[in-house]
Enzyme design. Structure first.
Site, PDB file in Angstrom:
ATOM      1  N   GLY A 273      54.516  74.132  73.216  1.00 26.31           N
ATOM      2  CA  GLY A 273      55.519  74.721  74.107  1.00 26.31           C
ATOM      3  C   GLY A 273      55.631  76.228  74.095  1.00 26.31           C
ATOM      4  O   GLY A 273      56.082  76.819  75.073  1.00 26.31           O
TER       5      GLY A 273
ATOM      6  N   GLU B   9      59.194  79.879  68.622  1.00 23.68           N
ATOM      7  CA  GLU B   9      59.478  78.541  69.147  1.00 23.68           C
ATOM      8  C   GLU B   9      59.848  78.635  70.622  1.00 23.68           C
ATOM      9  O   GLU B   9      60.503  79.601  71.035  1.00 23.68           O
ATOM     10  CB  GLU B   9      60.680  77.942  68.397  1.00 23.68           C
ATOM     11  CG  GLU B   9      60.340  77.084  67.211  1.00 23.68           C
ATOM     12  CD  GLU B   9      59.949  75.658  67.602  1.00 23.68           C
ATOM     13  OE1 GLU B   9      59.572  75.411  68.766  1.00 23.68           O
ATOM     14  OE2 GLU B   9      60.010  74.789  66.723  1.00 23.68           O
ATOM     15  N   ASP B  10      59.477  77.633  71.401  1.00 22.79           N
ATOM     16  CA  ASP B  10      59.940  77.562  72.782  1.00 22.79           C
ATOM     17  C   ASP B  10      61.422  77.211  72.821  1.00 22.79           C
ATOM     18  O   ASP B  10      62.201  77.803  73.553  1.00 22.79           O
ATOM     19  CB  ASP B  10      59.122  76.536  73.590  1.00 22.79           C
ATOM     20  CG  ASP B  10      59.039  75.167  72.930  1.00 22.79           C
ATOM     21  OD1 ASP B  10      59.456  75.015  71.755  1.00 22.79           O
ATOM     22  OD2 ASP B  10      58.548  74.222  73.584  1.00 22.79           O
TER      23      ASP B  10
ATOM     24  N   ASP C 279      66.257  72.641  69.181  1.00 19.92           N
ATOM     25  CA  ASP C 279      67.174  71.596  69.640  1.00 19.92           C
ATOM     26  C   ASP C 279      67.941  71.081  68.405  1.00 19.92           C
ATOM     27  O   ASP C 279      68.901  71.691  67.977  1.00 19.92           O
ATOM     28  CB  ASP C 279      66.312  70.533  70.328  1.00 19.92           C
ATOM     29  CG  ASP C 279      67.093  69.385  70.927  1.00 19.92           C
ATOM     30  OD1 ASP C 279      68.320  69.447  70.965  1.00 19.92           O
ATOM     31  OD2 ASP C 279      66.464  68.411  71.370  1.00 19.92           O
TER      32      ASP C 279
ATOM     33  N   LYS D  36      69.733  75.219  71.705  1.00 18.21           N
ATOM     34  CA  LYS D  36      70.822  74.320  72.117  1.00 18.21           C
ATOM     35  C   LYS D  36      71.827  74.195  70.973  1.00 18.21           C
ATOM     36  O   LYS D  36      71.681  73.324  70.107  1.00 18.21           O
ATOM     37  CB  LYS D  36      70.256  72.932  72.431  1.00 18.21           C
ATOM     38  CG  LYS D  36      69.366  72.849  73.657  1.00 18.21           C
ATOM     39  CD  LYS D  36      68.901  71.404  73.826  1.00 18.21           C
ATOM     40  CE  LYS D  36      68.000  71.224  75.005  1.00 18.21           C
ATOM     41  NZ  LYS D  36      67.327  69.896  74.982  1.00 18.21           N
TER      42      LYS D  36
ATOM     43  N   PHE E 111      68.136  68.360  78.800  1.00 18.87           N
ATOM     44  CA  PHE E 111      66.683  68.505  78.762  1.00 18.87           C
ATOM     45  C   PHE E 111      66.206  69.498  79.825  1.00 18.87           C
ATOM     46  O   PHE E 111      66.643  69.455  80.973  1.00 18.87           O
ATOM     47  CB  PHE E 111      66.040  67.131  78.972  1.00 18.87           C
ATOM     48  CG  PHE E 111      64.575  67.114  78.676  1.00 18.87           C
ATOM     49  CD1 PHE E 111      64.122  67.065  77.365  1.00 18.87           C
ATOM     50  CD2 PHE E 111      63.635  67.160  79.695  1.00 18.87           C
ATOM     51  CE1 PHE E 111      62.771  67.056  77.077  1.00 18.87           C
ATOM     52  CE2 PHE E 111      62.276  67.147  79.426  1.00 18.87           C
ATOM     53  CZ  PHE E 111      61.848  67.094  78.114  1.00 18.87           C
ATOM     54  N   VAL E 112      65.300  70.382  79.418  1.00 16.30           N
ATOM     55  CA  VAL E 112      64.743  71.373  80.354  1.00 16.30           C
ATOM     56  C   VAL E 112      63.214  71.308  80.372  1.00 16.30           C
ATOM     57  O   VAL E 112      62.597  70.870  79.395  1.00 16.30           O
ATOM     58  CB  VAL E 112      65.192  72.812  79.996  1.00 16.30           C
ATOM     59  CG1 VAL E 112      66.656  73.038  80.280  1.00 16.30           C
ATOM     60  CG2 VAL E 112      64.879  73.151  78.535  1.00 16.30           C
TER      61      VAL E 112
ATOM     62  N   ASP F  54      57.397  70.878  78.522  1.00 12.20           N
ATOM     63  CA  ASP F  54      56.930  69.758  79.345  1.00 12.20           C
ATOM     64  C   ASP F  54      57.899  68.579  79.341  1.00 12.20           C
ATOM     65  O   ASP F  54      58.777  68.481  78.491  1.00 12.20           O
ATOM     66  CB  ASP F  54      55.579  69.249  78.824  1.00 12.20           C
ATOM     67  CG  ASP F  54      55.734  68.455  77.535  1.00 12.20           C
ATOM     68  OD1 ASP F  54      56.442  68.938  76.626  1.00 12.20           O
ATOM     69  OD2 ASP F  54      55.183  67.347  77.436  1.00 12.20           O
TER      70      ASP F  54
ATOM     71  N   ARG G 245      54.580  72.200  82.282  1.00 13.36           N
ATOM     72  CA  ARG G 245      54.354  73.419  81.481  1.00 13.36           C
ATOM     73  C   ARG G 245      53.947  74.604  82.356  1.00 13.36           C
ATOM     74  O   ARG G 245      54.139  75.761  81.999  1.00 13.36           O
ATOM     75  CB  ARG G 245      53.250  73.189  80.442  1.00 13.36           C
ATOM     76  CG  ARG G 245      53.592  72.160  79.386  1.00 13.36           C
ATOM     77  CD  ARG G 245      52.599  72.230  78.242  1.00 13.36           C
ATOM     78  NE  ARG G 245      52.643  71.073  77.371  1.00 13.36           N
ATOM     79  CZ  ARG G 245      53.497  70.897  76.380  1.00 13.36           C
ATOM     80  NH1 ARG G 245      54.417  71.794  76.138  1.00 13.36           N
ATOM     81  NH2 ARG G 245      53.450  69.810  75.630  1.00 13.36           N
TER      82      ARG G 245
END
Ligand code: 5GP
Length: 185
Positions: free
Chosen positions: A48, A102-103, A106, A134, A155-156, A162, A168
């Site tokens: 990600g 990190e992307d 969570d 988040k 969720f995104v 993805d 992506r």
């Protein structure tokens, strides 16, 4: 930007490419001033992070290195909670200043797993830079040092993130549309 459908689920525009780029540029400026002369080693978490990492590097003007690791924790739109390492780091990290890229953070399980492994190799320091965070889902103790955007617990997809392999390539970030729980009268 308009609504999109991936694997039968609807997503609405959430963050534009312009907003993302502007924020990542500011993160780069901050990192440059904090790490000048320290030759940090960026540790990107695949898959990600690839777009965030590439964009951030456009703004890193100090001597630095980058390497990548690949971990696995997600299935569909929910974290499995189980993390495994698919590709490890092939750089010597002892005595180095590490910045994890990190992307999205969570639950925090992935970052904790990674931190544990990296700490065992005696780096000089470890900081975390994440594009998205988040807070409502996070249950970790690790401080997130550079955060692009705090987002709700939804969720995104897009900009490297993805949904079951798709999305992506999207230049913007989209947020899932939850099904209505009450029928409209
Ligand atoms: P954590 O271990 O913090 O629960 O989750 C971290 C990883 O889960 C991220 O690196 C990312 O791959 C995935 N993830 C968490 N939330 C989302 C999300 O909203 N969308 C997507 N596409 N992936 C997510």
């Amino acid at each position: 930007m308009s609504k999109i459908t991936i694997h039968g689920k609807e997503f609405v525009p959430y963050l534009s490419e312009g907003q993302i780029k502007e924020r990542v540029r500011a993160m780069g400026v901050e990192i440059n001033s904090n790490y000048d002369g320290k030759n940090p080693l960026f540790v990107g978490v695949l898959n990600g992070c690839f777009r965030f990492a590439a964009e951030l590097m456009n703004h890193i003007g100090i001597n630095s290195e980058i390497n990548f690791v690949k971990l696995n924790s997600y299935r569909g739109t929910e974290s499995s909670g189980k993390i495994s390492t698919q590709i490890g780091l092939n750089s010597d990290v002892e005595g180095r200043h590490l910045i994890i890229l990190e992307d999205i953070v969570d639950t925090g399980n992935t970052i904790e797993h990674l931190m544990e492994g990296l700490r065992a190799e005696n780096p000089a320091s470890i900081k975390v830079a994440t594009l998205l965070y988040k807070p409502e889902a996070y249950h970790g103790d690790i401080k997130l040092d550079y955060v692009g955007f705090e987002i709700p617990n939804l969720f995104v997809v897009g900009y490297g993130l993805d949904y079951d392999g798709l999305g992506r390539n999207l230049n913007d970030i989209y947020q899932i549309v939850l099904p209505k729980t009450h029928p409209e009268i």
